[in-house]
Design a protein around this motif. Sequence first.
Motif, PDB file in Angstrom:
ATOM      1  N   LYS A   5       0.835  -1.204   0.000  1.00  0.00           N
ATOM      2  CA  LYS A   5       0.000   0.000   0.000  1.00  0.00           C
ATOM      3  C   LYS A   5       0.870   1.253   0.000  1.00  0.00           C
ATOM      4  O   LYS A   5       0.591   2.219  -0.709  1.00  0.00           O
ATOM      5  N   ASP A   6       1.938   1.242   0.803  1.00  0.00           N
ATOM      6  CA  ASP A   6       2.837   2.395   0.841  1.00  0.00           C
ATOM      7  C   ASP A   6       3.507   2.603  -0.515  1.00  0.00           C
ATOM      8  O   ASP A   6       3.652   3.738  -0.974  1.00  0.00           O
ATOM      9  N   PHE A   7       3.927   1.496  -1.139  1.00  0.00           N
ATOM     10  CA  PHE A   7       4.549   1.587  -2.459  1.00  0.00           C
ATOM     11  C   PHE A   7       3.574   2.167  -3.482  1.00  0.00           C
ATOM     12  O   PHE A   7       3.932   3.050  -4.268  1.00  0.00           O
ATOM     13  N   ASP A   8       2.311   1.681  -3.487  1.00  0.00           N
ATOM     14  CA  ASP A   8       1.302   2.187  -4.426  1.00  0.00           C
ATOM     15  C   ASP A   8       1.041   3.677  -4.208  1.00  0.00           C
ATOM     16  O   ASP A   8       0.897   4.445  -5.163  1.00  0.00           O
ATOM     17  N   LYS A   9       0.998   4.075  -2.952  1.00  0.00           N
ATOM     18  CA  LYS A   9       0.778   5.476  -2.623  1.00  0.00           C
ATOM     19  C   LYS A   9       1.931   6.341  -3.153  1.00  0.00           C
ATOM     20  O   LYS A   9       1.722   7.382  -3.766  1.00  0.00           O
ATOM     21  N   LEU A  10       3.163   5.905  -2.915  1.00  0.00           N
ATOM     22  CA  LEU A  10       4.329   6.636  -3.414  1.00  0.00           C
ATOM     23  C   LEU A  10       4.355   6.660  -4.954  1.00  0.00           C
ATOM     24  O   LEU A  10       4.728   7.657  -5.563  1.00  0.00           O
ATOM     25  N   ASN A  11       3.958   5.559  -5.558  1.00  0.00           N
ATOM     26  CA  ASN A  11       3.911   5.469  -7.012  1.00  0.00           C
ATOM     27  C   ASN A  11       2.904   6.473  -7.597  1.00  0.00           C
ATOM     28  O   ASN A  11       3.202   7.168  -8.576  1.00  0.00           O
ATOM     29  N   ARG A  12       1.712   6.563  -7.002  1.00  0.00           N
ATOM     30  CA  ARG A  12       0.694   7.505  -7.476  1.00  0.00           C
ATOM     31  C   ARG A  12       1.184   8.948  -7.309  1.00  0.00           C
ATOM     32  O   ARG A  12       0.995   9.792  -8.192  1.00  0.00           O
ATOM     33  N   ARG A  16       1.772  11.682 -10.321  1.00  0.00           N
ATOM     34  CA  ARG A  16       1.152  13.011 -10.351  1.00  0.00           C
ATOM     35  C   ARG A  16       2.215  14.102 -10.493  1.00  0.00           C
ATOM     36  O   ARG A  16       2.044  15.051 -11.259  1.00  0.00           O
ATOM     37  N   ASN A  17       3.297  13.973  -9.758  1.00  0.00           N
ATOM     38  CA  ASN A  17       4.373  14.960  -9.844  1.00  0.00           C
ATOM     39  C   ASN A  17       4.985  14.983 -11.238  1.00  0.00           C
ATOM     40  O   ASN A  17       5.282  16.054 -11.784  1.00  0.00           O
ATOM     41  N   TYR A  18       5.196  13.832 -11.828  1.00  0.00           N
ATOM     42  CA  TYR A  18       5.756  13.738 -13.177  1.00  0.00           C
ATOM     43  C   TYR A  18       4.820  14.418 -14.193  1.00  0.00           C
ATOM     44  O   TYR A  18       5.268  15.182 -15.042  1.00  0.00           O
ATOM     45  N   GLN A  19       3.521  14.111 -14.102  1.00  0.00           N
ATOM     46  CA  GLN A  19       2.559  14.712 -15.028  1.00  0.00           C
ATOM     47  C   GLN A  19       2.511  16.224 -14.867  1.00  0.00           C
ATOM     48  O   GLN A  19       2.407  16.966 -15.851  1.00  0.00           O
ATOM     49  N   GLU A  21       4.999  18.167 -13.832  1.00  0.00           N
ATOM     50  CA  GLU A  21       6.227  18.696 -14.422  1.00  0.00           C
ATOM     51  C   GLU A  21       6.123  18.747 -15.945  1.00  0.00           C
ATOM     52  O   GLU A  21       6.544  19.730 -16.569  1.00  0.00           O
ATOM     53  N   GLN A  22       5.588  17.707 -16.541  1.00  0.00           N
ATOM     54  CA  GLN A  22       5.441  17.669 -17.999  1.00  0.00           C
ATOM     55  C   GLN A  22       4.471  18.764 -18.481  1.00  0.00           C
ATOM     56  O   GLN A  22       4.706  19.416 -19.501  1.00  0.00           O
ATOM     57  N   LEU A  23       3.390  18.976 -17.741  1.00  0.00           N
ATOM     58  CA  LEU A  23       2.419  20.009 -18.083  1.00  0.00           C
ATOM     59  C   LEU A  23       3.067  21.393 -18.031  1.00  0.00           C
ATOM     60  O   LEU A  23       2.901  22.203 -18.951  1.00  0.00           O
ATOM     61  N   ASN A  24       3.821  21.657 -16.981  1.00  0.00           N
ATOM     62  CA  ASN A  24       4.513  22.947 -16.863  1.00  0.00           C
ATOM     63  C   ASN A  24       5.523  23.148 -17.994  1.00  0.00           C
ATOM     64  O   ASN A  24       5.640  24.243 -18.551  1.00  0.00           O
ATOM     65  N   ARG A  25       6.242  22.097 -18.344  1.00  0.00           N
ATOM     66  CA  ARG A  25       7.213  22.175 -19.426  1.00  0.00           C
ATOM     67  C   ARG A  25       6.528  22.502 -20.756  1.00  0.00           C
ATOM     68  O   ARG A  25       6.976  23.357 -21.520  1.00  0.00           O
ATOM     69  N   LEU A  26       5.387  21.843 -21.023  1.00  0.00           N
ATOM     70  CA  LEU A  26       4.648  22.107 -22.256  1.00  0.00           C
ATOM     71  C   LEU A  26       4.097  23.529 -22.296  1.00  0.00           C
ATOM     72  O   LEU A  26       4.111  24.181 -23.339  1.00  0.00           O
ATOM     73  N   GLN A  27       3.623  24.018 -21.146  1.00  0.00           N
ATOM     74  CA  GLN A  27       3.100  25.379 -21.109  1.00  0.00           C
ATOM     75  C   GLN A  27       4.197  26.398 -21.419  1.00  0.00           C
ATOM     76  O   GLN A  27       3.970  27.377 -22.120  1.00  0.00           O
ATOM     77  N   LYS A  28       5.408  26.165 -20.905  1.00  0.00           N
ATOM     78  CA  LYS A  28       6.522  27.068 -21.200  1.00  0.00           C
ATOM     79  C   LYS A  28       6.872  27.014 -22.680  1.00  0.00           C
ATOM     80  O   LYS A  28       7.146  28.038 -23.310  1.00  0.00           O
ATOM     81  N   LEU A  29       6.862  25.800 -23.252  1.00  0.00           N
ATOM     82  CA  LEU A  29       7.157  25.669 -24.677  1.00  0.00           C
ATOM     83  C   LEU A  29       6.131  26.404 -25.534  1.00  0.00           C
ATOM     84  O   LEU A  29       6.487  27.077 -26.504  1.00  0.00           O
TER      85      LEU A  29
END
Length: 174
Positions: A5-12, A16-19, A21-29
């Motif tokens: 459960k802890d692993f799944d929580k950290l994975n989620r 979310r953090n990765y997505q 970051e990608q959204l912010n990068r695309l907005q800057k582009l």
Amino acid sequence: MQSRKDFDKLNRRAKRNYQLEQLNRLQKLFAQFWKSIGKLGLANDRKSRQTYQIRSETGEIISDIDSVLEKWKIDYKKLYNSADINGTNDDDFLEDIKSKLQNRNNLVNDNNIDTTELNRAIERDEVREAVFRAKQGKSVGIDEIPSEILRNDTCIDLLYKIIRFCSIEEYVPS
């Protein structure tokens, strides 16, 4: 079980953090992209290519902006103020319209056209037919009543009474 459960929580959370970051990068582009498009200046080039040229009475081409605008001003004044100073053109025009109207009225009266049908009372079936002709599923009008609701017999009766009242009394309630 708990470590899973802890692993799944950290994975989620990491996902979310990765997505994010990608959204912010695309907005800057995209911001940089639109800035670079704006710097191309296509609209400014179009404006500068617009020509102001007229042909004078002598036949020469004039491209001085002030002269062109003045000529346009004079031409538009002539176009919209075509009546002469005494206003006789207006009087002639008015007389012409009156005579044409009189001739048309004489023509209608000579043909003995029966117009009594236009002033007859409105019937309930006409109101019902108009309500059923209205399109369904479309946006409502100023009264905010959908056409589907008006297809009720009670609504048709009420509409008929209102329309008949307006027709007879020549009064439209606010």
